[in-house]
Each structure stands twice: as structure tokens, then as C-alpha cells.
Enzyme design. Structure first.
Site, PDB file in Angstrom:
ATOM      1  N   ARG A 224     -10.900   1.238  -8.117  1.00 42.27           N
ATOM      2  CA  ARG A 224      -9.740   0.846  -8.903  1.00 42.27           C
ATOM      3  C   ARG A 224     -10.208  -0.067 -10.032  1.00 42.27           C
ATOM      4  O   ARG A 224     -11.107  -0.896  -9.824  1.00 42.27           O
ATOM      5  CB  ARG A 224      -8.736   0.060  -8.044  1.00 42.27           C
ATOM      6  N   GLU A 253      -4.319   2.067 -16.565  1.00 48.00           N
ATOM      7  CA  GLU A 253      -4.412   3.504 -16.872  1.00 48.00           C
ATOM      8  C   GLU A 253      -3.084   4.035 -17.414  1.00 48.00           C
ATOM      9  O   GLU A 253      -2.044   3.608 -16.930  1.00 48.00           O
ATOM     10  CB  GLU A 253      -4.805   4.269 -15.610  1.00 48.00           C
ATOM     11  N   HIS A 271      -9.589   9.213 -14.255  1.00 46.23           N
ATOM     12  CA  HIS A 271      -9.198   9.059 -12.843  1.00 46.23           C
ATOM     13  C   HIS A 271      -9.075  10.423 -12.147  1.00 46.23           C
ATOM     14  O   HIS A 271      -7.970  10.831 -11.742  1.00 46.23           O
ATOM     15  CB  HIS A 271      -7.882   8.267 -12.723  1.00 46.23           C
TER      16      HIS A 271
HETATM   17  C1  8YV Z   1      -5.209   9.677  -7.165  1.00 42.46           C
HETATM   18  C2  8YV Z   1      -6.484   7.985  -5.746  1.00 42.46           C
HETATM   19  O1  8YV Z   1      -5.134   8.781  -8.157  1.00 42.46           O
HETATM   20  O2  8YV Z   1      -6.332   8.597  -3.475  1.00 42.46           O
HETATM   21  C3  8YV Z   1      -6.368   7.680  -4.299  1.00 42.46           C
HETATM   22  O3  8YV Z   1      -6.322   6.496  -3.947  1.00 42.46           O
HETATM   23  O4  8YV Z   1      -6.737   7.152  -6.522  1.00 42.46           O
HETATM   24  C4  8YV Z   1      -6.334   9.400  -6.227  1.00 42.46           C
HETATM   25  O5  8YV Z   1      -6.566  10.345  -5.322  1.00 42.46           O
HETATM   26  C5  8YV Z   1      -3.823   9.920  -6.768  1.00 42.46           C
HETATM   27  O6  8YV Z   1      -3.265   8.974  -5.955  1.00 42.46           O
HETATM   28  C6  8YV Z   1      -3.445  11.308  -6.524  1.00 42.46           C
HETATM   29  O7  8YV Z   1      -2.099  11.499  -6.374  1.00 42.46           O
END
Ligand code: 8YV
Length: 305
Positions: A224, A253, A271
């Protein structure tokens, strides 16, 4: 049919099944349906925040299509007896692959060399200047959870030595544990970040860590943006105190500090750590499976404990 608040779509093939089994409501209808929804489909960045949770008295489950849950008040939901599920494991390989890809792309300058070919410079100017190796080096991993272990395996397969920092040593991993992150950075050529974003890890990768990694070191972040002091990162790259960076995640983002756009020692991704058809399908399926388990009175598959 059971009413569900859906804050993010699932993959089309799973979405169809979700639609067939549940009565779905979007965020726009929240005021109308807050009192009746029994489940919430979301991801790690889309809430629901505490005030929304307060307005859903019948809520029995929050199912997130993500492994990270920094955007969901999990503790708060727990105090209200609402379990939160995430999607661990199914994305380990993809995120680890991307971490290694960013190591290689950054060290070997593969974005720059690709551009060199496409722009016709190869034919005009001849051989491209040399880059740096990504194997036979020292890879430091910040975080040794499920994905960290996969990154460790891949880095080892490339003849790198691996060490890591986490609060406590992790059982059953063959790598050296550094209790101090700056010490790990000092002893690494690459520092790969794969820890959850929490108040404790906010900006844990700070100026001192980046300077310890040093002018030939490369920082890779597939976790992150918030765990890195982004201003300090930009400053370290601009001043040359840090050698390079491969970044899939950012503080705000999709905003990315524009000064990075012109840097050849930086590789930027939007991302996409889990962004493959296969993995996103598996993540969607796990969301549906958790909902189904909940409403069939069965144990949840992947509740965050
Ligand atoms: C995606 C993520 O950004 O799983 C996570 O924590 O950061 C990623 O897989 C996202 O949440 C997909 O919907």
C-alpha cells in the site's frame, strides 16, 4: 431473496451467480435499503465506513474482494458482531510475480529499453547502455506473510539471498530476520514491501530506510502507498540517495507524483498486483462463497480474525 448492498462489481461470471441468488442494491440506493440489507460486497478501498455500518441494523457479513482491508473498519464491525471476510491466498502468486517483475524491470531498465526499440533509437544509436543484475543480489522483504513467502521463494530461485523484517521472527522460514528495518535496508540491494497498511505501519518506510537502502538500492512496493513516506521517496529519488523504485501502489491512487514520470530508474504500475483474469475470478468466487456460507449457516471460509 436476501438483500445485499454491493459497493463494487464482481467478475461478470461470478456477478451473474450473485444476481441469481441475492437481491442486489447499489450504493445509490443506500438510503432506501440500509434497513434491510443483510450482506455487503466491497473491496479493500470502498468501505463501508462506520457511519454506514451504523445505518445497517440487519447487516450480518461484509465480504471484501481484496486481501487488504485497510479501508474497512474491521474492529468496529466486530464490536457489532459483523464478521468481515477477505480473499487471502488466491492472489499470492500474482502479487509475488509482480514484485519480482518490478525488481527485474527496474534493475534491468526494461521499460526504458523497450522504449529504445520502439522509438527507433536502437537502429540509429546502436547498443543500449548497460543495466544492473536482479539476481545474485540481497533481497530484503518487509513483511513475511503469505505473499512475502512467495516473493522469498521466487527471489531465492533467482540466486538471491533473502532476509526480512517483521515485528517478530516468522516460524518455518529459512531467511534471516532483522528486528530493525534500517538494518535490513542497509544490508539489502532490493527492499520489497509487502506488509498491511495499519496505523502502526504508516510511513514505516521513511527517509532513514531509503537512505540505508542507498544510491544503488531499489525499493519495490506491492503493498500500500501509505506504508511509504511518499514525499521522502520522491526526494530520495530526485537527490539520488535512493537508486530506483518499482511501484504498484501510491498514497492517493490514482494520483502519482508527476515528477516520477520522467525518471528512467522508476517503473510505475496502476495497482495491478492481483490484476489477472484468473485471480480476480478466484477473488470474486471467494466473496460469493463466503456469502453463501453465511446464509447457509455454515462456517465462513476466510473471516478476518
Ligand atoms: C485490489 C488489493 O486493489 O487485494 C488487495 O488488497 O489491493 C487488490 O487486489 C482490489 O482490492 C481488487 O478489488
Amino acid at each position: 431473496m436476501i438483500d445485499i448492498l454491493q459497493l463494487v462489481p464482481l467478475r461478470p461470471e461470478v456477478q451473474k451467480e450473485l444476481e441469481a441468488r441475492y437481491k442486489l442494491h447499489g450504493k445509490a440506493d443506500f438510503d432506501k435499503v440500509a434497513g434491510i440489507v443483510r450482506g455487503c460486497v466491497t473491496n479493500g478501498h470502498s468501505g463501508p465506513p462506520t457511519d454506514m455500518i451504523d445505518r445497517m441494523p440487519k447487516l450480518e457479513i461484509i465480504a471484501s474482494a481484496s486481501v487488504g482491508y485497510d479501508g474497512i473498519p474491521v474492529e468496529y464491525a466486530r464490536t457489532k458482531g459483523i464478521p468481515v471476510c477477505n480473499t487471502p491466498d488466491v492472489l499470492n502468486d500474482d502479487v509475488a510475480d509482480l514484485a519480482i517483475a518490478l525488481m527485474i524491470m527496474t534493475a534491468r531498465k526494461l521499460v526504458v529499453t523497450d522504449r529504445y526499440v520502439r522509438s527507433g533509437r536502437w537502429a540509429k544509436e546502436g547498443e543500449h547502455p548497460l543495466a544492473n543484475r536482479a539476481s545474485g543480489k540481497r533481497v530484503g522483504i518487509l513483511g513475511m506473510g503469505r505473499i512475502g513467502k512467495e516473493i522469498g521463494k521466487r527471489a531465492t530461485a533467482m540466486n538471491n539471498s533473502v532476509a526480512y523484517h517483521s515485528r517478530k521472527p516468522v516460524a518455518d522460514v529459512p531467511y534471516k530476520h532483522y528486528p530493525d528495518l534500517v538494518e535490513l535496508a542497509k544490508n539489502s540491494d532490493f527492499l520489497v514491501i509487502i506488509i498491511p497498511s495499519t496505523p502502526q505501519t504508516n510511513k514505516i518506510v521513511n527517509k532513514a530506510v531509503m537512505e540505508a537502502l542507498g544510491p544503488t538500492g531499489i525499493l519495490v512496493n506491492v503493498a500500500r502507498g501509505a506504508v511509504v513516506d511518499e514525499d521522502a521517496l520522491v526526494e530520495a529519488l530526485v537527490s539520488g540517495k535512493l537508486g530506483g523504485a518499482g511501484l504498484d501502489v501510491f498514497v492517493d491512487e490514482p494520483k502519482v507524483p508527476e515528477v516520477l514520470f520522467g525518471m528512467d530508474n522508476v517503473v510505475l504500475q496502476p495497482h495491478v498486483g492481483s490484476g489477472t483474469h484468473e485471480t480476480r475470478r478466484a477473488m470474486s468466487q471467494l466473496v460469493l462463497d463466503n456469502l453463501d456460507a453465511k446464509f447457509a449457516g455454515k462456517p465462513l471460509l476466510t473471516e478476518i480474525k
